[in-house]
Motif scaffolding. Sequence first.
Motif, mmCIF file in Angstrom:
data_model
loop_
_atom_site.group_PDB
_atom_site.id
_atom_site.type_symbol
_atom_site.label_atom_id
_atom_site.label_comp_id
_atom_site.label_asym_id
_atom_site.label_seq_id
_atom_site.Cartn_x
_atom_site.Cartn_y
_atom_site.Cartn_z
ATOM 1 N N LYS A 104 -34.624 32.130 23.410
ATOM 2 C CA LYS A 104 -33.472 32.311 24.298
ATOM 3 C C LYS A 104 -33.213 31.066 25.142
ATOM 4 N N PRO B 13 -28.955 28.021 21.402
ATOM 5 C CA PRO B 13 -27.673 28.499 21.960
ATOM 6 C C PRO B 13 -27.395 29.948 21.574
ATOM 7 N N ASP B 14 -26.601 30.610 22.397
ATOM 8 C CA ASP B 14 -26.177 31.972 22.114
ATOM 9 C C ASP B 14 -24.974 31.898 21.181
ATOM 10 N N TYR B 15 -25.239 31.986 19.866
ATOM 11 C CA TYR B 15 -24.167 31.825 18.887
ATOM 12 C C TYR B 15 -23.124 32.925 18.975
ATOM 13 N N SER C 248 -21.882 34.190 21.591
ATOM 14 C CA SER C 248 -20.919 33.897 22.650
ATOM 15 C C SER C 248 -19.785 33.017 22.137
ATOM 16 N N ASP D 46 -23.105 41.223 24.216
ATOM 17 C CA ASP D 46 -24.391 40.798 24.765
ATOM 18 C C ASP D 46 -25.345 40.547 23.609
ATOM 19 N N SER D 47 -25.692 39.307 23.365
ATOM 20 C CA SER D 47 -26.540 38.975 22.236
ATOM 21 C C SER D 47 -27.921 39.557 22.380
ATOM 22 N N ASP D 48 -28.302 39.984 23.580
ATOM 23 C CA ASP D 48 -29.623 40.549 23.775
ATOM 24 C C ASP D 48 -29.662 42.040 23.462
ATOM 25 N N CYS E 291 -28.201 44.500 18.211
ATOM 26 C CA CYS E 291 -27.019 44.177 17.418
ATOM 27 C C CYS E 291 -26.853 45.136 16.251
ATOM 28 N N CYS F 280 -23.329 45.754 17.812
ATOM 29 C CA CYS F 280 -22.457 44.601 17.656
ATOM 30 C C CYS F 280 -21.859 44.538 16.265
ATOM 31 N N SER G 128 -28.917 36.608 16.173
ATOM 32 C CA SER G 128 -29.418 37.115 17.448
ATOM 33 C C SER G 128 -30.733 36.411 17.788
ATOM 34 N N HIS G 129 -30.993 36.254 19.069
ATOM 35 C CA HIS G 129 -32.212 35.574 19.499
ATOM 36 C C HIS G 129 -33.456 36.269 18.961
#
Length: 415
Positions: free
Chosen positions: A327, A331-333, A335, A350-352, A355, A359, A381-382
């Motif tokens: 994290k 990068p938060d792809y 977003s 919210d990538s956290d 998903c 998502c 996702s992370h």
Amino acid sequence: MPPHFQLDEDNDIIHDAEAFSLATESAYQAAYSPLRLYLRQLVVDKVKRENPKLAAIQHRYRSPGLDRLFVFSGMLGNHSFFMIALPFLHTFGMGAFARGLTFVVLWSIYFSGFVKDYISAPRPASPPVVQITRSPAHTLEYGFPSTHTTYAVATIVYISHFMLNVWHISTVWVGLMWICGVTIVVGRIYCGLHSFIDVVGGIVIGIIEALCFVFFFDRLDALMLSTAGPLYSIAIFYFAMSSIPRSLDPCPCCIDSFCATSVTLGLSIGYWIHARLPFLWHTGQSDAISWDLSLTLTQNALRCLITIVLVVAWKVGSKPFIVSMVKYLVPDYLSQVSSEECSDDSSAKDSDSDCKQDCYVAPTASNIKNRRYGSYALMVSHENLARIPIYSGIPITMCVVSPLLFYMFGLMPSS
């Protein structure tokens, strides 16, 4: 809304295959190539035609005893079983065979997952079919081909080659192994988790993959253990991950592919490191963890215990730290995908979040061009990216850390 399942009065899974898809038919038309659309429709139509036959088979043959038998056989062919069983082959010094079999099992997961995402065909609809499983998450994956069938067949074909042509073991034992394999394959149909075409697809892929490893693994193994071996392994891993087809639905097949291929990456690097630590070669083999019959039962039990404890400790203990580091560094792809291209659920942004359930990235023209739709959310996702070092670390722990402890505690062969 996310795919879901419920239980009927007999505690069986009910999962409407039609409700699995979050995408419209026009979305498939926009995102998939003509060949992909043709193959998908071919399989979807076949599965629909087979649904009444599957339901009739269950109605005629289903019983509590067979339920238990085929659920158990399915557990013998799942990821957890292989995760526990395969390390013992390495701990007992089986070297090249253990690596080859591990690759066969794990690349079976990748190849079947690749085809699942490419074809994007749902499992048999329930009702009318009853889905009998202790792992409801399986119902959230595509159906074609059957992953259980793929690695059951691939594993048995690969082991049969060694039993018949290398070890010259009686065909009786080979036959018993095939009976177990057939039980796993038949169980996928009996349990309503796959149609006939899913199983046939798994058989074909499993046989082809196993034969490829039978004929070419020695060359691949030598390449991975060479001076530039880690570079080759990383290149293969990157190519495999970047080639995974984007599916329109949030099918978790890609997560299994990430996990499986990460283990193969770590296995290659782990043995490469082991081969460069000569003080661990008590039996003179640089490409195998030292073992022979001079070890006592107690020593063997301690070796197995050390290996399992280390593997479990790494997998459980490393996750919070590695996820935090990913994290921080990556990068938060998600977003980068505009909010109007995601589902209406605010948690999708919210990538956290989970998903897999929340998502869904819509297949807009820009997303299709950039391959950022559907399962893209799962892949970048992370938590999923963190699986690469976590699962790569499992075989490195087994191949490097475990032998070091064997050496320190006097658990190496006397020769």
